[in-house]
Design a protein around this motif. Structure first.
Motif, short mmCIF file in Angstrom:
data_model
loop_
_atom_site.label_atom_id
_atom_site.label_comp_id
_atom_site.label_asym_id
_atom_site.label_seq_id
_atom_site.Cartn_x
_atom_site.Cartn_y
_atom_site.Cartn_z
N LEU A 285 -13.44 24.04 -46.31
CA LEU A 285 -14.21 23.05 -47.00
C LEU A 285 -15.55 23.06 -47.41
O LEU A 285 -16.13 22.72 -48.62
N VAL A 286 -16.22 23.81 -46.39
CA VAL A 286 -17.68 24.03 -46.83
C VAL A 286 -17.84 24.89 -48.18
O VAL A 286 -18.60 24.73 -49.20
N PHE A 287 -16.97 26.18 -48.20
CA PHE A 287 -16.98 26.70 -49.33
C PHE A 287 -16.72 25.99 -50.70
O PHE A 287 -16.93 26.29 -51.88
N ALA A 288 -15.81 25.02 -50.70
CA ALA A 288 -15.11 24.27 -51.70
C ALA A 288 -16.09 23.19 -52.05
O ALA A 288 -15.97 22.98 -53.36
N ARG B 197 -24.04 23.84 -48.13
CA ARG B 197 -24.67 25.15 -47.85
C ARG B 197 -23.82 26.24 -47.47
O ARG B 197 -23.18 26.13 -46.23
N ASN B 198 -23.50 27.28 -48.16
CA ASN B 198 -22.41 28.30 -47.77
C ASN B 198 -22.89 29.06 -46.42
O ASN B 198 -21.90 29.59 -45.75
N GLU B 199 -24.18 29.11 -46.05
CA GLU B 199 -24.34 29.87 -44.97
C GLU B 199 -24.07 29.12 -43.62
O GLU B 199 -24.07 29.64 -42.50
N ILE B 200 -23.75 27.72 -43.98
CA ILE B 200 -23.19 27.13 -42.65
C ILE B 200 -21.78 27.41 -42.17
O ILE B 200 -21.59 27.74 -41.17
N ARG C 277 -30.12 23.66 -38.65
CA ARG C 277 -30.29 22.20 -38.76
C ARG C 277 -31.75 21.94 -39.28
O ARG C 277 -31.69 20.83 -40.11
N ARG C 278 -32.89 22.50 -39.06
CA ARG C 278 -33.76 22.02 -39.62
C ARG C 278 -34.04 22.12 -41.21
O ARG C 278 -34.50 21.25 -41.71
N THR C 279 -33.42 23.21 -41.57
CA THR C 279 -33.32 23.35 -43.19
C THR C 279 -32.31 22.34 -43.74
O THR C 279 -32.63 21.83 -44.66
N GLY C 280 -31.41 21.86 -43.01
CA GLY C 280 -30.44 20.75 -43.23
C GLY C 280 -31.14 19.41 -43.27
O GLY C 280 -31.13 18.88 -44.31
N ASP C 281 -32.05 19.16 -42.51
CA ASP C 281 -32.84 18.15 -42.26
C ASP C 281 -33.58 18.11 -43.75
O ASP C 281 -33.75 16.84 -44.45
N VAL C 282 -34.32 19.15 -44.04
CA VAL C 282 -35.04 18.99 -45.28
C VAL C 282 -34.21 18.83 -46.45
O VAL C 282 -34.54 18.06 -47.39
N ALA C 283 -32.94 19.43 -46.60
CA ALA C 283 -32.28 19.35 -47.68
C ALA C 283 -31.72 18.06 -47.83
O ALA C 283 -31.72 17.42 -48.99
N GLU C 284 -31.38 17.48 -46.66
CA GLU C 284 -30.96 15.99 -46.64
C GLU C 284 -31.97 15.15 -47.24
O GLU C 284 -31.70 14.06 -47.86
#
Length: 134
Positions: free
Chosen positions: A89-92, A97-100, A115-122
């Motif tokens: 699902l992540v890849f689709a 972020r594919n690195e997840i 998680r930190r980079t995800g917070d910035v992206a969010e």
């Protein structure tokens, strides 16, 4: 037996063990299994008396260890399948972020960094949604 039949036989034996483990964990997880075991233990103790107590303890210990291992094996299989589905699902997903995908093997520090980079992206995505520059 030739060298070619040995791996095939081991594979069949492994698959049989997996099916047996899945069947055993399903059976052991049924609520009636607890009642049956309790009744069996009570009957064993009443019929055998104090002399059967050590044998009953041994049998129950081995049974508990075996069933625990069967259940853990089944959970590992389910967990692996679930992670594969989530990775797919992540890849689709567009924008994901594919690195997840496949982070199950990462260290605590690597997970915290993601998680930190995800917070910035969010935060950036929320700002884009509101039409503000990130």
């Amino acid at each position: 037996m030739g060298d070619r039949t040995k791996p095939a036989m081991l594979k069949r034996l492994y698959n049989f063990g997996c099916k047996l483990s899945a069947w055993g964990s399903t059976l052991a997880g049924h609520p009636m299994a607890i009642l049956i075991v309790a009744l069996g233990c009570a009957t064993w103790f009443i019929v055998g008396g104090a002399a059967a107590e050590n044998t009953l303890t041994l049998v129950l210990s081995v049974l508990a260890i075996t069933l625990t291992q069967m259940v853990l094996n089944q959970q590992r299989l389910s967990e692996r399948a679930l992670h594969m589905k989530i990775d797919e699902l992540v890849f689709a997903m567009k924008g994901a972020r594919n690195e997840i995908a496949g982070i199950e093997g990462k260290t605590e520090e690597e997970l915290e960094a993601l998680r930190r980079t995800g917070d910035v992206a969010e935060h950036e995505l929320a700002a884009r949604h509101l039409g503000q520059p990130g």
